[in-house]
Scaffold this motif. Sequence first.
Motif, PDB file in Angstrom:
ATOM      1  N   ASP A  48     -14.175  10.867  32.952  1.00 36.05           N
ATOM      2  CA  ASP A  48     -15.234  10.402  33.855  1.00 36.05           C
ATOM      3  C   ASP A  48     -16.582  10.831  33.303  1.00 36.05           C
ATOM      4  O   ASP A  48     -16.754  11.986  32.907  1.00 36.05           O
ATOM      5  N   ALA A  56     -18.118   5.097  43.786  1.00 36.34           N
ATOM      6  CA  ALA A  56     -18.030   4.573  45.149  1.00 36.34           C
ATOM      7  C   ALA A  56     -17.065   5.391  46.016  1.00 36.34           C
ATOM      8  O   ALA A  56     -17.303   5.579  47.217  1.00 36.34           O
ATOM      9  N   SER A  57     -15.993   5.904  45.408  1.00 34.98           N
ATOM     10  CA  SER A  57     -14.995   6.641  46.206  1.00 34.98           C
ATOM     11  C   SER A  57     -15.600   7.886  46.857  1.00 34.98           C
ATOM     12  O   SER A  57     -15.135   8.314  47.907  1.00 34.98           O
ATOM     13  N   VAL A  63     -13.000   4.013  55.657  1.00 35.40           N
ATOM     14  CA  VAL A  63     -12.181   3.310  56.647  1.00 35.40           C
ATOM     15  C   VAL A  63     -10.898   2.805  55.998  1.00 35.40           C
ATOM     16  O   VAL A  63     -10.907   2.248  54.905  1.00 35.40           O
ATOM     17  N   ASP A 401     -11.224  -3.570  42.202  1.00 36.20           N
ATOM     18  CA  ASP A 401     -10.831  -3.821  43.605  1.00 36.20           C
ATOM     19  C   ASP A 401     -11.821  -4.685  44.379  1.00 36.20           C
ATOM     20  O   ASP A 401     -11.619  -4.940  45.565  1.00 36.20           O
ATOM     21  N   LYS A 407      -9.575   2.401  50.713  1.00 33.78           N
ATOM     22  CA  LYS A 407      -8.342   2.386  51.522  1.00 33.78           C
ATOM     23  C   LYS A 407      -7.105   2.127  50.683  1.00 33.78           C
ATOM     24  O   LYS A 407      -5.992   2.368  51.118  1.00 33.78           O
TER      25      LYS A 407
HETATM   26  C1  LIG Z   1     -21.281   2.680  50.641  1.00 28.40           C
HETATM   27  C2  LIG Z   1     -19.859   2.273  50.429  1.00 28.40           C
HETATM   28  C3  LIG Z   1     -18.946   2.369  51.477  1.00 28.40           C
HETATM   29  C4  LIG Z   1     -17.619   1.973  51.308  1.00 28.40           C
HETATM   30  N1  LIG Z   1     -16.747   2.116  52.350  1.00 28.40           N
HETATM   31  C5  LIG Z   1     -15.446   1.792  52.178  1.00 28.40           C
HETATM   32  C6  LIG Z   1     -14.509   1.992  53.225  1.00 28.40           C
HETATM   33  O1  LIG Z   1     -14.854   2.445  54.317  1.00 28.40           O
HETATM   34  N2  LIG Z   1     -13.210   1.662  53.010  1.00 28.40           N
HETATM   35  C7  LIG Z   1     -12.803   1.125  51.827  1.00 28.40           C
HETATM   36  O2  LIG Z   1     -11.639   0.833  51.696  1.00 28.40           O
HETATM   37  N3  LIG Z   1     -13.665   0.951  50.806  1.00 28.40           N
HETATM   38  C8  LIG Z   1     -14.973   1.271  50.953  1.00 28.40           C
HETATM   39  N4  LIG Z   1     -15.850   1.064  49.916  1.00 28.40           N
HETATM   40  C9  LIG Z   1     -15.349   0.533  48.646  1.00 28.40           C
HETATM   41  C10 LIG Z   1     -14.701   1.644  47.831  1.00 28.40           C
HETATM   42  O3  LIG Z   1     -15.503   2.794  47.880  1.00 28.40           O
HETATM   43  C11 LIG Z   1     -14.495   1.209  46.386  1.00 28.40           C
HETATM   44  O4  LIG Z   1     -13.877  -0.041  46.368  1.00 28.40           O
HETATM   45  C12 LIG Z   1     -13.603   2.215  45.652  1.00 28.40           C
HETATM   46  O5  LIG Z   1     -13.994   3.540  45.936  1.00 28.40           O
HETATM   47  C13 LIG Z   1     -13.634   1.967  44.153  1.00 28.40           C
HETATM   48  O6  LIG Z   1     -12.839   2.968  43.540  1.00 28.40           O
HETATM   49  P1  LIG Z   1     -12.728   3.070  41.975  1.00 28.40           P
HETATM   50  O7  LIG Z   1     -11.777   4.162  41.698  1.00 28.40           O
HETATM   51  O8  LIG Z   1     -12.439   1.714  41.426  1.00 28.40           O
HETATM   52  O9  LIG Z   1     -14.214   3.380  41.480  1.00 28.40           O
HETATM   53  P2  LIG Z   1     -15.195   4.614  41.693  1.00 28.40           P
HETATM   54  O10 LIG Z   1     -14.838   5.475  42.813  1.00 28.40           O
HETATM   55  O11 LIG Z   1     -16.569   4.046  41.687  1.00 28.40           O
HETATM   56  O12 LIG Z   1     -14.964   5.463  40.402  1.00 28.40           O
HETATM   57  C14 LIG Z   1     -15.360   4.980  39.140  1.00 28.40           C
HETATM   58  C15 LIG Z   1     -15.637   6.182  38.259  1.00 28.40           C
HETATM   59  O13 LIG Z   1     -15.771   5.695  36.932  1.00 28.40           O
HETATM   60  C16 LIG Z   1     -16.710   6.511  36.273  1.00 28.40           C
HETATM   61  N5  LIG Z   1     -17.224   5.728  35.125  1.00 28.40           N
HETATM   62  C17 LIG Z   1     -17.893   4.576  35.175  1.00 28.40           C
HETATM   63  N6  LIG Z   1     -18.205   4.158  33.934  1.00 28.40           N
HETATM   64  C18 LIG Z   1     -17.700   5.081  33.089  1.00 28.40           C
HETATM   65  C19 LIG Z   1     -17.704   5.217  31.668  1.00 28.40           C
HETATM   66  N7  LIG Z   1     -18.288   4.318  30.860  1.00 28.40           N
HETATM   67  N8  LIG Z   1     -17.104   6.295  31.132  1.00 28.40           N
HETATM   68  C20 LIG Z   1     -16.497   7.237  31.924  1.00 28.40           C
HETATM   69  N9  LIG Z   1     -16.484   7.141  33.279  1.00 28.40           N
HETATM   70  C21 LIG Z   1     -17.072   6.082  33.843  1.00 28.40           C
HETATM   71  C22 LIG Z   1     -17.752   6.814  37.337  1.00 28.40           C
HETATM   72  O14 LIG Z   1     -18.460   7.997  37.046  1.00 28.40           O
HETATM   73  C23 LIG Z   1     -16.921   6.918  38.596  1.00 28.40           C
HETATM   74  O15 LIG Z   1     -16.620   8.265  38.937  1.00 28.40           O
HETATM   75  C24 LIG Z   1     -17.189   1.446  50.059  1.00 28.40           C
HETATM   76  C25 LIG Z   1     -18.111   1.333  49.002  1.00 28.40           C
HETATM   77  C26 LIG Z   1     -19.420   1.745  49.176  1.00 28.40           C
HETATM   78  C27 LIG Z   1     -20.360   1.632  48.024  1.00 28.40           C
END
Ligand SMILES: Cc1cc2nc3c(=O)[nH]c(=O)nc-3n(C[C@H](O)[C@H](O)[C@H](O)COP(=O)(O)OP(=O)(O)OC[C@H]3O[C@@H](n4cnc5c(N)ncnc54)[C@H](O)[C@@H]3O)c2cc1C
Length: 451
Positions: A48, A56-57, A63, A401, A407
């Motif tokens: 990371d 975003a997580s 929810v 996603d 969720k």
């Molecule tokens: C304000 C907000 C509220 C939300 N509320 C909800 C909710 O209530 N319920 C729900 O189901 N979903 C919700 N979502 C959506 C949900 O948060 C996301 O869909 C989900 O968290 C995405 O998870 P992820 O693991 O794909 O990405 P992320 O959690 O974004 O993790 C991606 C990681 O990749 C790392 N990264 C990126 N590029 C690189 C790189 N080049 N090299 C190394 N690391 C890198 C980043 O640092 C980050 O830590 C919400 C989103 C937002 C923005």
Amino acid sequence: MTKLPDHAHYVIIGAGIHGLSTAMHLAQGLKARGKSVGEGGTRIMVLDKTGIGAGASGIACGVVRNNYYQPAMRELMAHSVSVWERDPEAYSYHPVGYMQISPEVMHAQVGTIYEQQKAIGYESVFVEGEAESMRYMKGIFHDWQARNITSVLHEKRGGYANNMASMRGLAGKAKTLGVEIVPDVTVTGFRSGNGSTAISAVETSAGAVRCDEVVVGAGPWINSIWNMLALPKTISVKGRDGKVHEGVRMWHYMALQEGTLGVDPEYQKTNDGRMPPVIHVDTDAPLRSDRDGHLITDKLWGLYYKPDFHFGGVQGGAMPAVVTPDPDDVRVDPYGPKSPEFVVTDNFADMWTSALAFCQQRFEGQHPKYKSEPSGGIGCFTPDSFPVFDRFRENVYVIADSNHGFKMIGVGELVAAELLGEKRALLEPFRFARYAAGRLHPVSNSPFPWS
Ligand SMILES: Cc1cc2nc3c(=O)[nH]c(=O)nc-3n(C[C@H](O)[C@H](O)[C@H](O)COP(=O)(O)OP(=O)(O)OC[C@H]3O[C@@H](n4cnc5c(N)ncnc54)[C@H](O)[C@@H]3O)c2cc1C
């Protein structure tokens, strides 16, 4: 400077919900097959650029619901809810339930959700009719007053989880199983060779790591990783009208609008003194400002909210805002509340606090307690706003996603099974080929792009 090993069997990009869940379940799956995980065994490295929950997580409202109009999404969510329920304590999961409270324009569609929830054994109650809906809601909150509501779907499972606590819980489990989570390492490119499109090494700010498989869980950064993988910026989509639309941008951004009313979370307890379900209301009744009475909207609008000790109040949000620049020009960093561009404005605060007051009398006149702190964040969406879970370049598994995903803790379990050679039917409706083939998910009448 971080020293990475020369080789890891699995390189997972991103320590968010998907990267961590995939890593943990992959380690579990390997152990169940008698393999050791870690140095000297099968190495699973989560890289990371910042750290655990930095995307975003780590800012999600958290929810967890089943309520989706698309059957494939509902089945996938039912699986994910069962994963949350396996260890509520470690995941900081609160199974308070979830309510979809809707106007007549959504009545029939929500009715089909209820029927299909019954069919898959997902417990819910469906209340129909304006008077019945009001009676049901007043039975939970004596001060309920939302208008133009003709159905209530009360999901008895689901609820919410505390974003960073969930991430730490998942990361702890993954590490215990031998997963290596490396912060402050940015993936900058990919190598392939010998005439193959498969990725042979991941290039990073701490050197290159040779690998057998890559998993991308980059959340809002998916567009940049997609570009590094030289995957198409535009695609063909066979629309619901049967016509093929050429040159559709693969990714677009939207800004999520969320905030917190700084009242005691206990303020939102139910008539019988319990913590309430997560509330989601959509309505076509005009919304007027609780501050000065001006008309905010007379179009279909919606909000969601829950009391949350972690956020320190009643927290929730409304419909996302469109982000207009070309996806390659969107400044994803600094992310979330640290962004100078993509935090909510006073308009959101007025709209959301007025919407709270529209729903429950206890929120009338409470808008001065809205926490004026930066909140919200952007999400990266696919052409149809539903996820893509698929393999690209032979050995790159992309978990994109489309911002549905906090969720979806169970997706990592399903992806891990596929990485270990077992296809999962729940993931089939989310393959990339659906765009060219026109196998799109049905669209609901909800004002949200993710319902
Ligand atoms: C304000 C907000 C509220 C939300 N509320 C909800 C909710 O209530 N319920 C729900 O189901 N979903 C919700 N979502 C959506 C949900 O948060 C996301 O869909 C989900 O968290 C995405 O998870 P992820 O693991 O794909 O990405 P992320 O959690 O974004 O993790 C991606 C990681 O990749 C790392 N990264 C990126 N590029 C690189 C790189 N080049 N090299 C190394 N690391 C890198 C980043 O640092 C980050 O830590 C919400 C989103 C937002 C923005």
